[in-house]
Scaffold this motif. Structure first.
Motif, short mmCIF file in Angstrom:
data_model
loop_
_atom_site.label_atom_id
_atom_site.label_comp_id
_atom_site.label_asym_id
_atom_site.label_seq_id
_atom_site.Cartn_x
_atom_site.Cartn_y
_atom_site.Cartn_z
N ALA A 230 0.83 -1.20 0.00
CA ALA A 230 0.00 0.00 0.00
C ALA A 230 0.86 1.26 0.00
O ALA A 230 0.55 2.24 -0.68
N ALA A 231 1.97 1.23 0.78
CA ALA A 231 2.87 2.38 0.83
C ALA A 231 3.53 2.61 -0.53
O ALA A 231 3.67 3.75 -0.98
N ARG A 232 3.94 1.51 -1.19
CA ARG A 232 4.56 1.65 -2.51
C ARG A 232 3.57 2.22 -3.53
O ARG A 232 3.93 3.09 -4.34
N VAL A 233 2.33 1.75 -3.46
CA VAL A 233 1.30 2.25 -4.38
C VAL A 233 1.03 3.73 -4.12
O VAL A 233 0.93 4.53 -5.06
N ALA A 234 0.95 4.12 -2.84
CA ALA A 234 0.70 5.53 -2.49
C ALA A 234 1.85 6.42 -2.96
O ALA A 234 1.63 7.52 -3.47
N THR A 235 3.08 5.94 -2.78
CA THR A 235 4.24 6.71 -3.22
C THR A 235 4.24 6.87 -4.74
O THR A 235 4.49 7.96 -5.27
N GLN A 236 3.99 5.76 -5.44
CA GLN A 236 3.96 5.82 -6.90
C GLN A 236 2.89 6.79 -7.38
O GLN A 236 3.11 7.59 -8.30
N ARG A 237 1.72 6.74 -6.75
CA ARG A 237 0.63 7.64 -7.13
C ARG A 237 1.01 9.09 -6.86
O ARG A 237 0.75 9.98 -7.68
N ALA A 238 1.65 9.35 -5.70
CA ALA A 238 2.06 10.71 -5.35
C ALA A 238 3.08 11.25 -6.34
O ALA A 238 3.01 12.42 -6.75
N VAL A 239 4.02 10.40 -6.74
CA VAL A 239 5.05 10.82 -7.71
C VAL A 239 4.41 11.12 -9.06
O VAL A 239 4.73 12.13 -9.71
N GLU A 240 3.50 10.25 -9.49
CA GLU A 240 2.87 10.43 -10.80
C GLU A 240 1.97 11.66 -10.85
O GLU A 240 1.84 12.31 -11.90
N GLN A 241 1.35 12.01 -9.71
CA GLN A 241 0.41 13.12 -9.69
C GLN A 241 1.05 14.45 -9.27
O GLN A 241 0.38 15.48 -9.28
N ALA A 242 2.33 14.45 -8.90
CA ALA A 242 2.99 15.68 -8.46
C ALA A 242 2.99 16.71 -9.59
O ALA A 242 3.39 16.40 -10.72
#
Length: 302
Positions: free
Chosen positions: A102-114
């Motif tokens: 879940a943490a990896r998915v949240a980080t990936q999403r945050a990076v992609e949406q920055a």
């Protein structure tokens, strides 16, 4: 009457270890002797003999069964407890794996949406995450524009570097591109960062330069609701030491161009870059030492 004398046996009450060990064997031997005797005296009584033997054998068999049964029950309980612990550990490990995913998915999403871009105001260490066990994986220079994810935790801010999540110390990112420090000046943060609240970038540059050039100054005035201070372009450098104040004023004059200064006021005098050829001019009496700038050097930017 006969006189019977018997020597006291001092070991009469002691039971040798061999006797203790041989006790059960003696019981079996005695039982066997009784059985044989009964057979000899009364051969017609086999039932009685069988019952006695069965009783003695039953005692030992019962003890053995009870012992084995107890071990089996104890073993079953230990096995059940072991199985429960294994089940708990398995569930805990599964929960930890799920949290990591879940943490990896949240980080990936945050990076992609920055999509927000800010400027670094000083050299910053790059960390793999915001936790205390994070690993430092390099640095990023001052004056660099970076993508910010909007996630902040544990005193750190998440940014995107080469498409990867990295964390930096919070408080050192700015909407405005910082001014590059000239020789003798500084853009390194000062101990009291609260002074910068409400100041424009040029005024921050002045504050940081003076802060590092004159570390003995510990008190500053920043933004407030009066005069040039209300614009965020002015700061007061608090000192009543005439010699120290003179040194600060001369430092500001020498770097007026790099600092983009508008004016310097000190000890009832004013200096402005546009009238630099006139030198220090009288500021005039404004009614008090503070109003006459005799307990602080006032400086403002364009």
């Amino acid at each position: 009457m006969a006189d019977h004398r018997h020597k006291r046996d001092t070991d009469a009450r002691r039971k040798p270890r061999a006797a203790v060990i041989a006790g059960p064997l003696a019981l079996l031997a005695t039982a066997s002797a009784v059985t044989i005797g009964m057979l000899a005296s009364n051969p017609a009584s086999p039932v009685v003999t069988a019952d006695v033997s069965a009783d003695i054998s039953g005692v030992f068999q019962s003890r053995e069964v009870a012992s084995r049964s107890g071990s089996r029950i104890s073993g079953d309980l230990l096995q059940k407890e072991f199985d429960r612990n294994q089940d708990r550990l398995a569930k805990q490990a599964a929960a930890e794996r799920a949290a990591e995913r879940a943490a990896r998915v949240a980080t990936q999403r945050a990076v992609e949406q920055a999509d927000e871009k800010l400027w670094t105001t000083t050299v910053l260490n790059l960390w793999t995450d915001a936790g205390s066990s994070a690993t430092q994986v390099g640095e990023i220079d001052a004056g660099k524009q970076v993508l910010v994810t909007g996630r902040d935790t544990a005193g750190r801010t998440e940014i995107v570097v080469d498409g990867q999540s990295r964390w930096v110390t919070a408080g050192y990112l700015s909407d405005e591109k910082p001014v590059a420090a000239a020789a003798g000046l500084s853009m390194a943060p000062c101990p009291d960062g609260s002074v910068e609240s409400g100041l424009v970038s040029d005024a921050v540059y002045v504050y940081r330069s003076v802060c590092h050039a004159f570390p003995q100054i510990t008190s500053y005035g920043g933004w407030d609701a009066h005069g040039e201070h209300s614009s965020g372009k002015a700061i007061d450098i608090m000192t009543s030491d005439k010699e120290l104040g003179d040194a600060i004023a001369e430092f500001l004059k020498a770097h007026a161009s790099e600092l983009n200064l508008y004016d310097v006021i000190w000890w009832d005098q004013i200096w402005t870059p546009v009238r630099a050829s006139e030198g220090w001019r009288s500021y005039g009496d404004h009614g008090s030492p503070t109003a006459n700038h005799m307990d602080h050097v006032h400086v403002s930017t364009n």
